[in-house]
Scaffold this motif. Structure first.
Motif, PDB file in Angstrom:
ATOM      1  N   CYS A  66      53.139  43.999  90.848  1.00 20.51           N
ATOM      2  CA  CYS A  66      53.547  45.395  90.993  1.00 20.51           C
ATOM      3  C   CYS A  66      54.807  45.424  91.854  1.00 20.51           C
ATOM      4  CB  CYS A  66      52.429  46.181  91.657  1.00 20.51           C
ATOM      5  SG  CYS A  66      52.865  47.849  92.186  1.00 20.51           S
ATOM      6  N   THR A  67      55.821  46.134  91.393  1.00 21.35           N
ATOM      7  CA  THR A  67      57.027  46.291  92.200  1.00 21.35           C
ATOM      8  C   THR A  67      57.437  47.750  92.236  1.00 21.35           C
ATOM      9  OG1 THR A  67      58.494  45.840  90.341  1.00 21.35           O
ATOM     10  CG2 THR A  67      57.875  43.970  91.718  1.00 21.35           C
ATOM     11  N   VAL A  68      58.006  48.139  93.354  1.00 23.67           N
ATOM     12  CA  VAL A  68      58.459  49.511  93.553  1.00 23.67           C
ATOM     13  C   VAL A  68      59.964  49.486  93.782  1.00 23.67           C
ATOM     14  CG1 VAL A  68      58.218  51.598  94.935  1.00 23.67           C
ATOM     15  CG2 VAL A  68      56.246  50.108  94.564  1.00 23.67           C
ATOM     16  N   GLU A  69      60.637  50.439  93.188  1.00 26.16           N
ATOM     17  CA  GLU A  69      62.083  50.555  93.379  1.00 26.16           C
ATOM     18  C   GLU A  69      62.418  51.902  93.991  1.00 26.16           C
ATOM     19  OE1 GLU A  69      63.856  50.084  89.558  1.00 26.16           O
ATOM     20  OE2 GLU A  69      63.365  47.954  89.374  1.00 26.16           O
ATOM     21  N   GLY A  70      63.493  51.938  94.768  1.00 26.75           N
ATOM     22  CA  GLY A  70      64.006  53.213  95.259  1.00 26.75           C
ATOM     23  C   GLY A  70      63.391  53.704  96.537  1.00 26.75           C
ATOM     24  N   THR A  71      62.640  52.865  97.227  1.00 31.46           N
ATOM     25  CA  THR A  71      62.059  53.248  98.508  1.00 31.46           C
ATOM     26  C   THR A  71      61.908  52.011  99.374  1.00 31.46           C
ATOM     27  OG1 THR A  71      60.256  54.461  99.566  1.00 31.46           O
ATOM     28  CG2 THR A  71      59.650  52.987  97.761  1.00 31.46           C
ATOM     29  N   SER A  72      61.803  52.229 100.662  1.00 32.71           N
ATOM     30  CA  SER A  72      61.631  51.111 101.593  1.00 32.71           C
ATOM     31  C   SER A  72      60.339  51.266 102.371  1.00 32.71           C
ATOM     32  CB  SER A  72      62.811  51.066 102.589  1.00 32.71           C
ATOM     33  OG  SER A  72      64.013  50.837 101.919  1.00 32.71           O
ATOM     34  N   ASN A  73      59.744  50.124 102.686  1.00 33.31           N
ATOM     35  CA  ASN A  73      58.520  50.086 103.491  1.00 33.31           C
ATOM     36  C   ASN A  73      57.429  51.008 102.965  1.00 33.31           C
ATOM     37  OD1 ASN A  73      56.971  49.059 105.595  1.00 33.31           O
ATOM     38  ND2 ASN A  73      57.494  50.770 106.937  1.00 33.31           N
ATOM     39  N   PRO A  74      57.146  50.953 101.678  1.00 31.62           N
ATOM     40  CA  PRO A  74      56.066  51.806 101.162  1.00 31.62           C
ATOM     41  C   PRO A  74      54.701  51.235 101.533  1.00 31.62           C
ATOM     42  CG  PRO A  74      56.839  50.363  99.443  1.00 31.62           C
ATOM     43  CD  PRO A  74      57.717  50.091 100.644  1.00 31.62           C
ATOM     44  N   ASN A  75      53.700  52.105 101.535  1.00 35.24           N
ATOM     45  CA  ASN A  75      52.317  51.632 101.516  1.00 35.24           C
ATOM     46  C   ASN A  75      51.995  51.304 100.059  1.00 35.24           C
ATOM     47  OD1 ASN A  75      52.047  52.131 104.275  1.00 35.24           O
ATOM     48  ND2 ASN A  75      51.201  54.169 103.940  1.00 35.24           N
ATOM     49  N   LEU A  76      51.310  50.201  99.842  1.00 34.69           N
ATOM     50  CA  LEU A  76      50.997  49.775  98.481  1.00 34.69           C
ATOM     51  C   LEU A  76      49.493  49.615  98.310  1.00 34.69           C
ATOM     52  CD1 LEU A  76      53.841  47.133  98.024  1.00 34.69           C
ATOM     53  CD2 LEU A  76      53.729  49.417  97.034  1.00 34.69           C
ATOM     54  N   TYR A  77      49.016  49.906  97.116  1.00 34.73           N
ATOM     55  CA  TYR A  77      47.578  49.942  96.854  1.00 34.73           C
ATOM     56  C   TYR A  77      47.272  49.300  95.510  1.00 34.73           C
ATOM     57  CZ  TYR A  77      48.088  53.785 100.211  1.00 34.73           C
ATOM     58  OH  TYR A  77      48.408  54.548 101.310  1.00 34.73           O
ATOM     59  N   TRP A  78      46.122  48.629  95.448  1.00 35.13           N
ATOM     60  CA  TRP A  78      45.550  48.180  94.184  1.00 35.13           C
ATOM     61  C   TRP A  78      44.208  48.883  93.978  1.00 35.13           C
ATOM     62  CZ3 TRP A  78      47.825  46.023  90.284  1.00 35.13           C
ATOM     63  CH2 TRP A  78      48.874  45.109  90.458  1.00 35.13           C
ATOM     64  N   TYR A  79      44.058  49.489  92.801  1.00 31.70           N
ATOM     65  CA  TYR A  79      42.797  50.111  92.403  1.00 31.70           C
ATOM     66  C   TYR A  79      42.311  49.458  91.117  1.00 31.70           C
ATOM     67  CZ  TYR A  79      43.940  54.102  95.458  1.00 31.70           C
ATOM     68  OH  TYR A  79      44.244  54.908  96.521  1.00 31.70           O
ATOM     69  N   ARG A  80      41.012  49.522  90.916  1.00 29.09           N
ATOM     70  CA  ARG A  80      40.436  49.128  89.628  1.00 29.09           C
ATOM     71  C   ARG A  80      39.624  50.299  89.098  1.00 29.09           C
ATOM     72  NH1 ARG A  80      37.111  43.829  89.706  1.00 29.09           N
ATOM     73  NH2 ARG A  80      35.665  45.057  90.965  1.00 29.09           N
ATOM     74  N   GLN A  81      39.702  50.485  87.785  1.00 24.41           N
ATOM     75  CA  GLN A  81      38.963  51.542  87.126  1.00 24.41           C
ATOM     76  C   GLN A  81      38.207  50.928  85.964  1.00 24.41           C
ATOM     77  OE1 GLN A  81      41.270  54.652  85.172  1.00 24.41           O
ATOM     78  NE2 GLN A  81      39.786  56.185  85.813  1.00 24.41           N
ATOM     79  N   ALA A  82      36.883  50.924  86.074  1.00 24.98           N
ATOM     80  CA  ALA A  82      36.068  50.469  84.958  1.00 24.98           C
ATOM     81  C   ALA A  82      36.064  51.552  83.885  1.00 24.98           C
ATOM     82  CB  ALA A  82      34.657  50.158  85.432  1.00 24.98           C
TER      83      ALA A  82
END
Lengths: 109, 113
Positions: free
Chosen positions: B23-39
């Motif tokens: 996962c990569t994010v563009e256009g922002t700095s120092n974001p909080n990042l999250y991983w979710y799973r959805q069954a």
């Protein structure tokens, strides 16, 4: 741990009718979010409610927040088929987001 | 404007094989990042979140791990997949400071066979 409950879990409604989805949460938070998810797709942000009494409207959807009651509602007015989707509410506390179980909405012609 | 990318979009892996989702994010700095799973047909389960490089918080003990080698890169891994790892994996970001909503990537659909 913050708990978020939505009801109903499943909702089948006829086009043109009105209905409300409820979101209750267990711990004080001033930030409430509503998301929409179409089948097989990711979540799309609908509303961000940041204060007690906040009300936001977009088309046939209106969301409100009562922080004292720890309750948010998503009201659907004159439902149309395009609104069929799963709707999630979420509450944030610090850096974490806590999601409800989702309400699967089916609008029947 | 900010964008969030996930790949691959779909993945079919045998039980016991390794996993790496990016996962990569563009256009922002120092974001909080999250991983979710959805069954299938279920809600979102928070797996990991990160407030900075190398800082990972795990919410559910399991055979998955996460790493954040760069500010805007978040990786979900497993050494040996289980059948129960099948699901829709969503990466999300939020601003590191202040009141912010969470923005989701397009997701990766993982099927473990």
């Amino acid at each position: 741990e913050l708990k978020v409950e939505q009801n109903p879990l499943f909702l089948s409604m006829q086009e043109g009718k009105n209905y409300t989805i409820y979101c209750n949460y267990s711990t004080t938070s001033d930030r409430l979010y509503w998301y929409r998810q179409d089948p097989g797709k990711s979540l799309e942000s609908l509303f961000v409610l940041l204060s007690n009494g906040a009300v936001k409207q977009e088309g046939r959807l209106m969301a409100s927040l009562d922080t004292k009651a720890r309750l948010s509602t998503l009201h659907i007015t004159a439902a149309v088929h395009d609104l069929s989707a799963t709707y999630f509410c979420a509450v944030s506390l610090g850096n974490q987001f806590y999601f409800g179980t989702g309400t699967s909405l089916t609008v029947i012609p | 404007s900010q964008t969030i990318h996930q790949w691959p979009a779909t993945l079919v892996q045998p039980v016991g094989s390794p996993l790496s989702l990016e996962c990569t994010v563009e256009g922002t700095s120092n974001p909080n990042l999250y991983w979710y799973r959805q069954a299938a047909g279920r809600g979102l389960q928070l797996l990991f979140y990160s407030v900075g490089i190398g800082q990972i918080s795990s919410e559910v003990p399991q055979n998955l791990s996460a790493s954040r080698p760069q500010d805007r890169q978040f990786i979900l891994s497993s050494k040996k997949l289980l059948l129960s790892d099948s699901g829709f994996y969503l990466c999300a970001w939020s601003a590191g400071q202040g009141i912010s909503e969470q923005y989701f990537g397009p997701g990766t659909r993982l099927t473990v066979t």
